[in-house]
Scaffold this motif. Structure first.
Motif, PDB file in Angstrom:
ATOM      1  N   GLU A 281       1.020  -1.151  -0.138  1.00  0.00           N
ATOM      2  CA  GLU A 281       0.022   0.049   0.001  1.00  0.00           C
ATOM      3  C   GLU A 281       0.860   1.311  -0.042  1.00  0.00           C
ATOM      4  OE1 GLU A 281      -3.555  -0.388   2.575  1.00  0.00           O
ATOM      5  OE2 GLU A 281      -2.398  -1.978   3.555  1.00  0.00           O
ATOM      6  N   THR A 283       1.297   5.234   0.283  1.00  0.00           N
ATOM      7  CA  THR A 283       0.930   6.666   1.080  1.00  0.00           C
ATOM      8  C   THR A 283       1.840   7.738   0.498  1.00  0.00           C
ATOM      9  OG1 THR A 283       0.034   5.245   2.870  1.00  0.00           O
ATOM     10  CG2 THR A 283      -0.123   7.661   3.106  1.00  0.00           C
ATOM     11  N   GLU A 295       3.932  -3.251   3.044  1.00  0.00           N
ATOM     12  CA  GLU A 295       3.909  -4.482   2.298  1.00  0.00           C
ATOM     13  C   GLU A 295       3.809  -5.631   3.195  1.00  0.00           C
ATOM     14  OE1 GLU A 295       7.163  -5.437  -0.597  1.00  0.00           O
ATOM     15  OE2 GLU A 295       8.529  -4.028   0.860  1.00  0.00           O
ATOM     16  N   LYS A 357       0.436  -0.479   9.243  1.00  0.00           N
ATOM     17  CA  LYS A 357       0.719   0.855   8.510  1.00  0.00           C
ATOM     18  C   LYS A 357       0.601   2.364   8.942  1.00  0.00           C
ATOM     19  CE  LYS A 357      -2.148   2.214   5.370  1.00  0.00           C
ATOM     20  NZ  LYS A 357      -3.318   2.260   4.305  1.00  0.00           N
TER      21      LYS A 357
END
Length: 384
Positions: A281, A283, A295, A357
């Motif tokens: 992901e 950001t 990840e 995350k």
């Protein structure tokens, strides 16, 4: 503020020197509404004559001696400062003490026994990158070489140093550090990717990169900081010759390595994070100047990140995905005028430092906020 176990042990280990003389008074102010720790204060000591003597940093209120490190004409220490407050410290001239090697947690060295790596670590993370012998092996078709200027991550989950131990084990059993026996492991694939914070210059359709470093110089190791310099052979992007030198440092308590990169031949540079299997992901935060890639990672999860020292230099982001092996990277693009400074690093869930995350992204956001609002340091000579 809760002190780290390591700092408490250090304070218990040292006692105030019987023969000391205050030479500087340092006030450190925190202007943010958050408690601050593990940020390194640098104080110029050029005018202090050390004739076989040393210096120590003492909290003026508690008389606790802080861990410190002298690098050239600067003394380093990491105060703990509560939100919206300040503290004063004395820098005392004291008798020279033997360096306790067990306190050196920020460490780097050239590793000729493993081809020619350069590796560095602190109490939280470890990294390595690759030299000219490893490059020549690839170019000559010799097995075991590595051709990349990407930054490799060693996923440690202990606070004590592991670099020398892991290389020693690898000399006995090839690939031993690819197995986790309780300290962590190297399961991070770099290839020709940018790894954790390698640089590139964008061309029309792809990214140009340098090859392996050609020379190195260790500057310092110690309880607060390790730093070194890497030079690279000139490389080319869009017909222009790029000259590159990296001054890299890593401070105690931080997950991010500082990269101060001298660049000539380009006015833009891209800093990358490898996307590995491209199943993580992304950001990005343009205002604060950082990007993140979280990840799935074997039996755990991994966050990578880059934070620009100057967010105003940020041009944009590029989630660059390609079928070419290891060339998929998340890039932050920045203007550059002779040099650029940024921080790059990682957080491994299995180390217990970050659970998800959001925690990793919060760390990057806070790190950026602290960079933009550094501790305010005022130095005075004490009155006689």
């Amino acid at each position: 503020m809760k002190k780290s176990i390591f700092l408490i042990l250090v304070l218990l280990y040292f006692s105030c020197s019987e023969k000391s003389k205050e030479v500087l008074s340092v006030t450190v102010k925190n202007t943010l509404n958050i408690d601050r720790a593990f940020e390194t204060v640098e104080v110029d000591i050029t005018d202090i004559a050390l004739k076989g003597q040393s210096l120590e940093v003492v909290n003026s209120k508690t008389n606790e001696i802080l861990l410190s490190q002298i690098v050239d004409k600067v003394i380093l220490f990491q105060p703990e400062i509560l939100a919206n407050s300040e503290a004063t410290f004395k820098i005392n001239l004291v008798e020279k003490k033997e360096v306790d090697s067990s306190l050196i947690r920020c460490y780097s060295r050239f590793v000729p026994e493993r081809t020619d790596d350069y590796a560095w670590e602190n109490n939280r993370v470890a990294f390595r990158t690759f030299g000219p012998v490893a490059q020549k092996m690839i170019e000559d078709g010799v097995k075991g070489g590595t051709l990349t200027s990407g930054m490799d991550a060693w996923l440690k989950r202990v606070e004590y140093p592991i670099i020398n131990n892991w290389y020693a084990k690898d000399a006995i059993e090839k690939g031993a550090y690819h197995k986790d026996t309780g300290e962590g492991l190297d399961n991070f694939h770099v290839g020709v990717s940018r790894g954790v914070g390698g640089i590139a210059v964008k061309t029309d359709s792809t990214y140009a990169v340098s090859k392996n470093f050609t020379s190195w110089k260790t500057i310092t190791n110690g309880p607060i900081r390790t730093s070194f310099i890497l030079d690279y052979e000139n490389w080319h992007a869009d017909g222009k010759t790029i000259k590159e030198r990296k001054h890299i440092s890593l401070d105690y308590g931080q997950n991010l390595t500082k990269h101060s990169v001298e660049l000539k031949g380009t006015n833009k540079v891209s800093i990358g994070l490898t996307l590995h299997k491209n199943d993580g992901e992304v950001t990005t935060n343009k205002t604060e100047g950082w990007m993140s890639y979280w990840e799935p990672f074997d039996d755990s999860e991994l966050g990578q990140g880059v934070v620009l020292t100057n967010p105003k230099s940020l041009v944009g982001f590029d989630n660059y995905v390609t079928d070419r092996k290891d060339e998929s990277n998340l890039y932050v693009q920045s203007t550059v005028s002779g040099a650029i400074e940024y921080y790059a690093g990682f957080g491994w869930k299995k180390s217990g430092q970050f659970a998800n995350k959001q925690e990793w992204n919060n760390y990057l956001s806070r790190f950026s906020k602290c960079l933009g609002n550094p501790l305010v340091v005022n130095v005075n000579t004490p009155s006689k």
